[in-house]
Design an enzyme around this catalytic site. Sequence first.
Site: not given
Ligand code: ADP
Ligand code: MN
Length: 516
Positions: A263-267, A405
């Site tokens: 919802k808040e980010s794209v990774v 969280d």
């Molecule tokens: P959100 O606020 O969208 O939950 P997160 O930081 O939890 O953001 O990241 C979303 C997803 O992306 C995580 O649940 C994980 O699966 C993947 N992710 C985020 N950061 C990493 C990382 N450094 N290495 C591997 N996977 C990651």
């Molecule tokens: Mn998360």
Amino acid sequence: MDSVGVAAAAPDAGQGPAWQSKCPWGAPSTTSISCSLADVMSEQLAKELQLEEENAAFPEVVVAAEGPFITGENIDTSSDLMLAQMLQMEFDREYDAQLRREEKKINGDSKVSISFENYRKVHPYDSDSSEDEVDWQDTRHDPYRADKPTTTPRRGFIGKGKDITTKHDEVVCGRKNTARMENFAPEFQVGDGIGMDLKLSNQVFNALKQHAYSEERRSARLHEKKEHSTAEKAVDPKTRLLLYKMVNSGMLETITGCISTGKESVVFHAYGGKSATEDKVIPPECAIKVFKTTLNEFKNRDKYIKDDYRFKDRFSKLNPRKIIRMWAEKEMHNLTRMQNAGIPCPQVVILKKHVLVMSFIGQDQVPAPKLKDVTLSSEDMKKAYYQILNMMQQLYRECNLVHADLSEYNMLWHDGKVWLIDVSQSVEPTHPHGLEFLFRDCRNVSQFFQKGGVAEALNERELFNAVSGLNITADNEVDFQAEIEALEKMNEDHVQNHGKKLSTFSSDGDPPIYDE
Ligand code: ADP
Ligand code: MN
């Protein structure tokens, strides 16, 4: 300020993009913006404006190079870069026209024709060439291309005798039309017509095509608004530019794709490249967290940041976009604190605006599974529990942070241990709601491990005391919560009376160390 550097007019069908009708050398249209002297003096503003311009210009050029990350059609005439790109575009169009002439010459009346389509510079969608409605062909994505490399020859039919198939053959034409739907703008949802062997009549296809065009024009009008938000999967031009620069500078080797859309980010996942400075090593694999610049979700979150004294002075002066950047900044600072305390977590590589690059937890593009998705042996489960208990204590005491969280969704299992992620919302314990957040974290952790069969797992109240070193004696949840809120209130009163927070909540010495 949002309107600066964005062309007002949307391209009209048949006439080509708006900029074409103007002389590219013409004076830039100046938009008068009312702003304070402070704004004018602000270097930041200057940078922003510069970037707005670049952003407006860049996407056109990188279309071919960057594939899915690059789209957009902001056109303006107010920068040299812009002009250069427009001239390039003009050149590309001429080049394509020449290519078409040559294609025609070579094919002549031949029964087999050769297409130069793949050598064209300008994507047909950008081009304003008005080719025959139905025979308009860009076969790049045409799945029938391999079997039918030739277009219907000039004489209008293929085959012999009763097997003759004309270009008007319903089935052939229908399939072709279905395949051509692929050429509509990517946002235009056409469904899996090919998979269903859908055969579209010319009439339907033309109607759809018209609709696709007008939809595109409509979306171009909405463009300006849309461009300032990070879309569901793709990212906006500003972000693409940032990502592009990271690849271009060699810091990242390639950005392979999206790992998660929240919802808040794209990774995204990326392979690391070389650092400009020698003292810094880029991890072989990186995760790029792009904080979404849409604001819908942000409202739910402002309680974390608004009351965080670290950001208090800045909060009131900021526009929403800057607040999003602050989330990224917060995540970076929190990760750094955790790194310093030796807590397993992603290592910060670089922060650029709302884009945070960190080390990737996982291997070969496969992210480590979340604790909720992994099945651990009872032994590993117990190990994970004690590790988390220790991490929560470290986080609280050494990093002066509450995750806020914490749950099986934000803990990854990698290399036989638990890694903490997603700390943009983490706050200091003396945050007005810090202890409530901690209690919620404790409830999540406690429930997860109790359900997971870890007999030793403390209940949420015990866990809270163990992490915070506070000694809240209430034996039921309601009273416990009330005491937590009383403590928070005491802190707020202290702020009122003394103008500053308590440095920590007083506890009866160090909490007991729990160990396996
Ligand atoms: P959100 O606020 O969208 O939950 P997160 O930081 O939890 O953001 O990241 C979303 C997803 O992306 C995580 O649940 C994980 O699966 C993947 N992710 C985020 N950061 C990493 C990382 N450094 N290495 C591997 N996977 C990651
Ligand atoms: Mn998360």
